[in-house]
Design an enzyme around this catalytic site. Structure first.
Site, PDB file in Angstrom:
ATOM      1  N   ILE A  29       0.823  -1.218   0.000  1.00 57.20           N
ATOM      2  CA  ILE A  29       0.000   0.000   0.000  1.00 57.20           C
ATOM      3  C   ILE A  29       0.853   1.263   0.000  1.00 57.20           C
ATOM      4  O   ILE A  29       0.320   2.371  -0.034  1.00 57.20           O
ATOM      5  CB  ILE A  29      -0.981   0.019   1.191  1.00 57.20           C
ATOM      6  CG1 ILE A  29      -0.246  -0.131   2.521  1.00 57.20           C
ATOM      7  CG2 ILE A  29      -2.047  -1.060   1.020  1.00 57.20           C
ATOM      8  CD1 ILE A  29      -1.123   0.043   3.748  1.00 57.20           C
ATOM      9  N   GLY A  30       2.173   1.130   0.034  1.00 60.17           N
ATOM     10  CA  GLY A  30       3.043   2.296  -0.001  1.00 60.17           C
ATOM     11  C   GLY A  30       4.504   1.915   0.007  1.00 60.17           C
ATOM     12  O   GLY A  30       4.885   0.866   0.528  1.00 60.17           O
ATOM     13  N   GLY A  32       8.382   3.730   0.740  1.00 55.76           N
ATOM     14  CA  GLY A  32       9.132   4.888   1.212  1.00 55.76           C
ATOM     15  C   GLY A  32      10.609   4.660   1.059  1.00 55.76           C
ATOM     16  O   GLY A  32      11.044   3.664   0.468  1.00 55.76           O
ATOM     17  N   GLY A  33      11.386   5.572   1.602  1.00 54.55           N
ATOM     18  CA  GLY A  33      12.835   5.496   1.492  1.00 54.55           C
ATOM     19  C   GLY A  33      13.437   4.299   2.203  1.00 54.55           C
ATOM     20  O   GLY A  33      14.446   3.763   1.777  1.00 54.55           O
ATOM     21  N   GLY A  35      11.481   1.471   3.367  1.00 51.85           N
ATOM     22  CA  GLY A  35      10.776   0.208   3.246  1.00 51.85           C
ATOM     23  C   GLY A  35       9.452   0.312   2.522  1.00 51.85           C
ATOM     24  O   GLY A  35       9.026   1.391   2.136  1.00 51.85           O
ATOM     25  N   VAL A  37       5.283  -0.784   2.671  1.00 54.62           N
ATOM     26  CA  VAL A  37       4.241  -1.057   3.655  1.00 54.62           C
ATOM     27  C   VAL A  37       3.164  -1.924   3.010  1.00 54.62           C
ATOM     28  O   VAL A  37       2.722  -1.655   1.889  1.00 54.62           O
ATOM     29  CB  VAL A  37       3.631   0.250   4.200  1.00 54.62           C
ATOM     30  CG1 VAL A  37       2.538  -0.046   5.225  1.00 54.62           C
ATOM     31  CG2 VAL A  37       4.713   1.131   4.816  1.00 54.62           C
ATOM     32  N   LYS A  51       5.576  -2.977   7.748  1.00 57.63           N
ATOM     33  CA  LYS A  51       6.623  -2.255   7.025  1.00 57.63           C
ATOM     34  C   LYS A  51       7.844  -3.153   6.921  1.00 57.63           C
ATOM     35  O   LYS A  51       8.505  -3.455   7.914  1.00 57.63           O
ATOM     36  CB  LYS A  51       6.978  -0.965   7.758  1.00 57.63           C
ATOM     37  CG  LYS A  51       8.069  -0.150   7.079  1.00 57.63           C
ATOM     38  CD  LYS A  51       8.308   1.106   7.892  1.00 57.63           C
ATOM     39  CE  LYS A  51       9.334   2.011   7.291  1.00 57.63           C
ATOM     40  NZ  LYS A  51       9.536   3.190   8.150  1.00 57.63           N
ATOM     41  N   ASP A 151      11.451  14.082  10.661  1.00 61.78           N
ATOM     42  CA  ASP A 151      10.971  13.873   9.284  1.00 61.78           C
ATOM     43  C   ASP A 151       9.459  14.090   9.204  1.00 61.78           C
ATOM     44  O   ASP A 151       8.744  13.292   8.623  1.00 61.78           O
ATOM     45  CB  ASP A 151      11.339  12.463   8.804  1.00 61.78           C
ATOM     46  CG  ASP A 151      11.082  12.279   7.312  1.00 61.78           C
ATOM     47  OD1 ASP A 151      10.981  13.291   6.576  1.00 61.78           O
ATOM     48  OD2 ASP A 151      10.952  11.118   6.865  1.00 61.78           O
TER      49      ASP A 151
END
Length: 190
Positions: A29-30, A32-33, A35, A37, A51, A151
């Site tokens: 579902i996503g 990122g830098g 990992g 998810v 994650k 962040d």
């Protein structure tokens, strides 16, 4: 193998791996830098976010600093505006973190969709800012030692079904240590 959760770690680990079919992309579902998810529905009916950390290209190992930062920060805090960590797995085959799943997605996705952003009124936006501020205030003033997220962005503010804000992604968080170079009791203004 699987730590923190109040259940048998081996069973939970196997349930998670089975639920997302060994990290099949259809459950992603996503990204990122640090990992990817995944959304996992466990046999109990509970839905969680998993994650999985990306391996480092040059050494083929998991980014352990980010992994450890996230665990260190989230095991110290419990607040309604901070995503809840259920457990983690540190294994040569898979390193991942298991969190509460939030149906609303990220604030960034909500605002980047023109149709959803138009329906997303100012009252909801103000409540999200207030919730995120309360979570940050808790981390800075009510945790001992304080935690700095480092962040905060709209992609790291997750929303539940009622659009309540939950701060996520603590991979770059820093736990401040009293009497170190990153700690100051007084603000000096020249």
């Amino acid at each position: 193998m699987f730590t923190i959760w109040t259940y048998d770690g081996k069973m939970v680990y196997e349930n998670i791996i089975d639920a997302i079919e060994e990290f099949d992309p259809k459950y992603c579902i996503g990204v990122g830098g640090y990992g990817s998810v995944y959304k996992a529905e466990l046999p109990t009916g509970q839905v969680i976010a998993v994650k999985k950390l990306h391996p480092l290209e040059d050494e083929g190992i998991t980014n352990l600093d980010s992994f450890e930062n996230e665990i260190r920060a989230l095991t110290k805090i419990r607040h309604c505006n901070i995503v809840r960590l259920y457990g983690f797995c540190s294994h040569s085959r898979h390193s991942f973190l298991a969190y509460e799943f939030l149906d609303g997605g990220s604030l960034g996705k909500k605002l980047s969709n023109k149709e959803e952003a138009t329906e997303f009124g100012w009252i909801k936006r103000i409540n999200i800012v207030k919730g995120a501020a309360e979570g940050l205030s808790y981390m800075h003033h009510d945790c001992s030692p304080p935690i700095v997220h480092r962040d905060i962005s709209c992609k790291n503010i997750l929303l539940d079904i009622e659009h309540n804000a939950h701060i996520s992604d603590f991979g770059t968080a820093k736990v401040l240590k009293p009497d170190s170079s990153n700690w100051s009791h007084h603000l000096h203004v020249d």
